[in-house]
Design a protein around this motif. Structure first.
Motif, mmCIF file in Angstrom:
data_model
loop_
_atom_site.group_PDB
_atom_site.id
_atom_site.type_symbol
_atom_site.label_atom_id
_atom_site.label_comp_id
_atom_site.label_asym_id
_atom_site.label_seq_id
_atom_site.Cartn_x
_atom_site.Cartn_y
_atom_site.Cartn_z
ATOM 1 N N UNK A 24 -68.670 33.083 -101.263
ATOM 2 C CA UNK A 24 -69.497 33.033 -99.977
ATOM 3 C C UNK A 24 -70.495 31.836 -100.177
ATOM 4 N N UNK A 25 -70.845 31.573 -101.096
ATOM 5 C CA UNK A 25 -71.666 30.474 -101.255
ATOM 6 C C UNK A 25 -71.196 29.012 -100.828
ATOM 7 N N UNK A 26 -69.977 28.655 -101.287
ATOM 8 C CA UNK A 26 -69.329 27.555 -101.010
ATOM 9 C C UNK A 26 -68.583 27.498 -99.364
ATOM 10 N N UNK A 27 -68.529 28.817 -98.959
ATOM 11 C CA UNK A 27 -67.918 29.148 -97.762
ATOM 12 C C UNK A 27 -69.271 28.664 -96.721
ATOM 13 N N UNK A 28 -70.288 29.203 -97.068
ATOM 14 C CA UNK A 28 -71.531 29.041 -96.205
ATOM 15 C C UNK A 28 -71.644 27.394 -95.989
ATOM 16 N N UNK A 29 -71.517 26.699 -97.337
ATOM 17 C CA UNK A 29 -71.502 25.313 -97.342
ATOM 18 C C UNK A 29 -70.647 24.565 -96.440
ATOM 19 N N UNK A 30 -69.427 25.224 -96.309
ATOM 20 C CA UNK A 30 -68.312 24.659 -95.330
ATOM 21 C C UNK A 30 -68.621 25.020 -93.929
ATOM 22 N N UNK A 56 -67.596 32.825 -88.717
ATOM 23 C CA UNK A 56 -67.842 33.860 -89.179
ATOM 24 C C UNK A 56 -67.403 33.939 -90.870
ATOM 25 N N UNK A 57 -68.124 34.676 -91.638
ATOM 26 C CA UNK A 57 -67.883 34.850 -92.857
ATOM 27 C C UNK A 57 -67.203 36.133 -93.432
#
Length: 410
Positions: free
Chosen positions: A300-306, A292-293
């Protein structure tokens, strides 16, 4: 000289542009799994996007650490969320909805029961990284010695009980089933009857369906088909099974690693939980954990890619082939791994199918944020009846009163 300087400046520019994403989960054995996954699968994908993952496993009480870190503003960008306490965390507003980062098609690639488990008030707050359900694991040697047919997927509560009773009668010092006073196991049988933990008003009603499952389950010891785990010196059914104190265990795929270490030569098979003889359905739990984020993340954008890389088909294939977890993607149901002629592959296949139609009435191991407080009255009732301290009427009456107080029912 100028060319050398240009190369250095270019390298420095790339380093500056690199985005770092912090992720955390529990420590212990999980640390080696995630570290291997990051090194061999995830980080090579993300290097092309100039994203670097910083993995921070947490030893000790992970749940307390996470809630404290979120409150203090020091939590990582991505973190594990266990379904058991997911709703209470999502309600705080400290977890970001993922709807803006995952398309409908991307979400539909995961098993629907798991997606629903991390959906709160119509929004998705976690992508399931893997999961478990319950299965019935049986010792082939003990059944052979007792000359009793193996359990199979057509068994009902009654036919399975008959087999357990025969094993317990014919083999000295061996229980048919090692019974625990725990809703985390008993609840699957209550679900098979059609009973639901909460009604439309959010109350828990221990109705006649619940009572029927309760009477069958708690009566197994009295009827000579099971023994209480504590009487066998164990705290879980897998412990009894690994020590060959019981012919059957009710556990998830996590038992495979335990048996690999405790009893590597034990011959076991796996099948589905038995059918309710009345409804002809089974019940089951989904035990699952999401990535979860953090709502306060600045990446956030980079975390979503991870997050996408951590739950990609390649990542789940890597984990599956090492026998480490059950994949949450629908497409992996047909994976060749499940067809391997090994006891662990069979166990994982049955556990995977337990989340689908084979499981019948399947519910997440989550109780509207009430957690252990909700389970406690039922667990106490189970223990009281199994040990003969109370009769069914008294135990259920007291459990219902406690649940009424907890859910506000009058």
């Amino acid at each position: 000289m100028k060319r050398w300087l240009l190369v250095v400046l270019t390298a420095l520019g790339l380093a500056v542009a690199q985005t770092q994403v912090r992720i955390s989960g529990w420590g212990g054995p999980d640390t080696a799994v995630v570290s291997g996954l990051l090194k061999e699968v995830v980080q090579p994908q993300l290097d092309r996007e100039n994203i670097r993952v910083l993995y921070e496993p947490i030893e000790g009480d992970y749940t307390q650490w996470l809630f404290n870190a979120l409150s203090a503003g020091t939590a990582p960008d991505l973190f594990y969320v266990d379904i058991f306490w997911a709703e209470s965390l999502f309600a705080t507003g400290r977890v970001a909805p993922l709807d803006a980062y995952f398309s409908r098609e991307e979400v539909q690639a995961f098993l629907p029961n798991l997606v629903q488990a991390f959906t709160y008030r119509g929004r998705l707050y976690g992508i399931p990284k893997d999961f478990n359900t319950l299965a019935l694991i049986y010792n082939k040697d003990l059944f052979d010695e007792a000359q009793v047919p193996y359990p199979h997927q057509q068994d009902t509560w009654d036919s399975l009980e008959g087999k357990l009773r025969q094993v317990q009668t014919r083999l000295k010092d061996v229980a048919g089933l090692c019974l625990v006073a725990d809703f985390a196991r008993f609840g699957a049988f209550a679900f098979a009857t059609g009973w639901k933990p909460f009604d439309a008003q959010g109350h828990t009603v221990l109705d006649q369906n619940f009572r029927r499952a309760f009477e069958w389950y708690t009566g197994l010891v009295r009827r000579g088909a099971a023994r209480f785990a504590q009487d066998l010196g164990e705290g879980w059914t897998g412990g009894c099974f690994g020590g060959e104190k019981a012919a059957v265990a009710i556990e998830g795929a996590w038992i495979a690693g335990f048996l690999r270490d405790k009893a590597p030569n034990l011959r076991y098979g796996t099948t589905f939980l038995p059918l309710d003889p009345v409804t002809k359905r089974r019940g089951n739990f989904v035990f699952t954990v999401s990535w979860s984020l953090n709502a306060a993340s600045k990446n956030k954008e980079a975390a979503a890619r991870v997050l996408k890389a951590l739950t990609s088909p390649q990542a789940q294939q890597w984990v599956l082939e090492r026998g480490l977890a059950i994949p949450s993607r629908k497409a992996l149901a047909q994976n060749p791994y499940f067809q391997r002629p090994t006891k662990e592959a069979e166990l994982n296949r049955v556990v995977f199918l337990g989340s689908t139609a084979q499981g019948g009435n399947v519910y997440p191991f989550s109780f509207r944020g009430l957690g252990g407080d909700w389970m406690r009255p039922i667990n106490e009732a189970l223990a009281a009846v199994i040990t003969g301290q109370k009769n069914v009427d008294q135990a259920l009456r007291e459990a219902q009163a406690a649940l009424d107080r907890l859910t506000g029912r009058r």
